[in-house]
Design an enzyme around this catalytic site. Structure first.
Site, PDB file in Angstrom:
ATOM      1  N   THR A 181      41.347  36.497  45.608  1.00 34.49           N
ATOM      2  CA  THR A 181      41.387  36.277  47.047  1.00 34.49           C
ATOM      3  C   THR A 181      40.880  34.881  47.394  1.00 34.49           C
ATOM      4  O   THR A 181      39.992  34.373  46.725  1.00 34.49           O
ATOM      5  CB  THR A 181      40.428  37.310  47.676  1.00 34.49           C
ATOM      6  OG1 THR A 181      40.943  38.595  47.375  1.00 34.49           O
ATOM      7  CG2 THR A 181      40.272  37.133  49.166  1.00 34.49           C
ATOM      8  N   ARG A 209      46.856  50.677  49.271  1.00 37.50           N
ATOM      9  CA  ARG A 209      45.448  50.374  48.987  1.00 37.50           C
ATOM     10  C   ARG A 209      45.009  49.157  49.823  1.00 37.50           C
ATOM     11  O   ARG A 209      45.711  48.157  49.905  1.00 37.50           O
ATOM     12  CB  ARG A 209      45.275  50.084  47.504  1.00 37.50           C
ATOM     13  CG  ARG A 209      43.851  49.694  47.067  1.00 37.50           C
ATOM     14  CD  ARG A 209      43.649  48.198  47.068  1.00 37.50           C
ATOM     15  NE  ARG A 209      42.372  47.798  46.478  1.00 37.50           N
ATOM     16  CZ  ARG A 209      41.945  46.555  46.436  1.00 37.50           C
ATOM     17  NH1 ARG A 209      42.676  45.581  46.938  1.00 37.50           N
ATOM     18  NH2 ARG A 209      40.784  46.259  45.894  1.00 37.50           N
ATOM     19  N   VAL A 210      43.868  49.276  50.479  1.00 35.72           N
ATOM     20  CA  VAL A 210      43.307  48.157  51.241  1.00 35.72           C
ATOM     21  C   VAL A 210      42.036  47.713  50.545  1.00 35.72           C
ATOM     22  O   VAL A 210      41.209  48.541  50.157  1.00 35.72           O
ATOM     23  CB  VAL A 210      43.014  48.595  52.697  1.00 35.72           C
ATOM     24  CG1 VAL A 210      42.236  47.512  53.443  1.00 35.72           C
ATOM     25  CG2 VAL A 210      44.314  48.915  53.430  1.00 35.72           C
ATOM     26  N   ASP A 212      38.653  44.728  50.173  1.00 40.41           N
ATOM     27  CA  ASP A 212      37.506  44.292  50.984  1.00 40.41           C
ATOM     28  C   ASP A 212      37.849  43.168  51.953  1.00 40.41           C
ATOM     29  O   ASP A 212      37.132  42.958  52.927  1.00 40.41           O
ATOM     30  CB  ASP A 212      36.368  43.842  50.061  1.00 40.41           C
ATOM     31  CG  ASP A 212      36.776  42.676  49.161  1.00 40.41           C
ATOM     32  OD1 ASP A 212      37.963  42.580  48.796  1.00 40.41           O
ATOM     33  OD2 ASP A 212      35.900  41.861  48.832  1.00 40.41           O
ATOM     34  N   THR A 232      35.368  37.518  46.677  1.00 39.78           N
ATOM     35  CA  THR A 232      36.589  37.504  45.878  1.00 39.78           C
ATOM     36  C   THR A 232      36.349  38.441  44.699  1.00 39.78           C
ATOM     37  O   THR A 232      35.231  38.499  44.211  1.00 39.78           O
ATOM     38  CB  THR A 232      36.823  36.079  45.327  1.00 39.78           C
ATOM     39  OG1 THR A 232      37.085  35.207  46.404  1.00 39.78           O
ATOM     40  CG2 THR A 232      37.996  36.032  44.360  1.00 39.78           C
ATOM     41  N   GLY A 233      37.386  39.123  44.256  1.00 42.79           N
ATOM     42  CA  GLY A 233      37.223  39.974  43.074  1.00 42.79           C
ATOM     43  C   GLY A 233      37.328  41.436  43.424  1.00 42.79           C
ATOM     44  O   GLY A 233      37.976  41.795  44.413  1.00 42.79           O
ATOM     45  N   GLY A 235      37.261  44.337  45.089  1.00 46.10           N
ATOM     46  CA  GLY A 235      36.889  44.684  46.456  1.00 46.10           C
ATOM     47  C   GLY A 235      36.235  46.043  46.596  1.00 46.10           C
ATOM     48  O   GLY A 235      35.445  46.268  47.513  1.00 46.10           O
TER      49      GLY A 235
END
Ligand code: ASP
Length: 319
Positions: A181, A209-210, A212, A232-233, A235
């Site tokens: 991200t 899927r959502v 962070d 980032t990473g 979530g």
């Protein structure tokens, strides 16, 4: 008043020069973040945001993005949105034109984007499709091989597809190279601090899927009483840790940005998680101090001030 500054996670270097130009002209932190992020989203070589983002397990690109301003804690976000290449701008429109809400998902986000005049586009590039197909074939072979005592050639295509797709979701494997991200945050001459986050999410994620990036307090938070932070990473870890909000709370209590990021990541590192993957964080204070932390060595973030000719890379502290 602090000097204006714009910072961003790995691969934001593509957009930061556009954002700093907005700040040089006296523009707002929100305008700077949006302009910088749009440039990143429009970069087809970046497989983690906007056009060219890697798709979900079924080959559909679904985007998440959010913006938050620190003076008033206004927040706008879209998630699992298909077909619109600049989710950061749609997130901003949610914040400004639909202030009774903070977050729109899927078809609702797409309806809102259409109503507000955003143009649709094909987001799945040939390159991203090739990477997805390659992963699916690899996973398909494993899924086929794992059906013990059964002739793999006889496994129905649909079943095999579903197993391959689920295997991808299980692995949640990022591809090679700098991934993840994009976080961008800016401080303007008025003292406003805006945080923007945009992503195509975990590659080959389960449809719908959502992550962070669209969730306040998890992947994005800004509050002038402490500062701004973003992640980032993986979530799922920052959602369980409330990581961006934790970082800003630590800043408000006097932690330096890199320390606040490291402490918040250490908190998530203690969570049980069988799909553990790296999480990174970035923070900026209202007086212009910045820092970051990462789950592994060698991670950096980029910074531009009004005097910069190009983004300068700073190391993040490793956990
Ligand atoms: N944070 C993103 C998400 O969980 C993924 C990433 O940064 O790679 O959707």
């Amino acid at each position: 008043m602090a000097e204006p500054v714009i910072i961003g996670s790995e691969r934001s270097e593509v957009g930061l020069p556009v954002g700093v130009e907005v700040l040089r002209r006296g523009g707002s932190a929100l305008d700077a973040v949006e302009a910088a992020m749009r440039r990143c989203e429009d970069n087809p070589d970046d497989h983690y945001v906007g056009t060219g983002g890697l798709p979900n397990a079924r080959g559909e690109v679904e985007l998440d993005a959010s913006v938050m301003t620190g003076s008033d804690r206004r927040f706008g976000a879209v998630a699992a949105m298909r077909g619109y290449p600049n989710p950061i701008s749609v997130a901003r429109a949610v914040m400004e034109r639909l202030p009774q809400h903070c977050l729109l998902v899927g078809p609702g986000a797409e309806l809102f984007a259409a109503e507000n005049g955003f143009a649709r586009a094909e987001l799945l590039t040939d390159d991203a499709r090739r990477i997805w197909r390659g992963q699916l074939t690899e996973a398909g072979q494993r899924a086929g091989d794992s059906v013990e005592g059964e002739n793999t050639a006889a496994v129905a295509g649909d079943r095999r597809y579903r197993e391959a797709a689920l295997d991808l979701v299980r692995r949640l494997a990022p591809h090679e190279g700098p991934w993840g991200t994009i976080n961008i945050m800016a401080l303007d001459t008025s003292g406003e601090l805006c945080v923007g986050v945009s992503t195509s999410g975990y590659p080959f994620k389960y449809p719908g899927r959502v992550g962070d990036s669209a969730i306040p307090g998890a992947g994005n938070w800004s509050d002038l009483r402490g500062g701004g932070a973003a992640c980032t990473g993986r979530g799922e870890l920052s959602m369980r840790g409330g990581t961006a909000r934790t970082i800003v709370d630590l800043l408000a209590r006097g932690s330096e940005p890199a320390d606040a990021c490291r402490l918040a990541l250490a908190d998530t590192a203690a969570l049980p998680d069988e799909f553990r993957a790296e999480l990174r964080a970035l923070a900026l204070t209202p007086d212009g101090r910045h820092g970051g932390a990462a789950g592994q060595e060698g991670s950096v973030y980029a910074v531009m001030t009004l005097d910069s000719t190009e983004p300068e890379l700073h190391p993040r502290v490793a956990l």
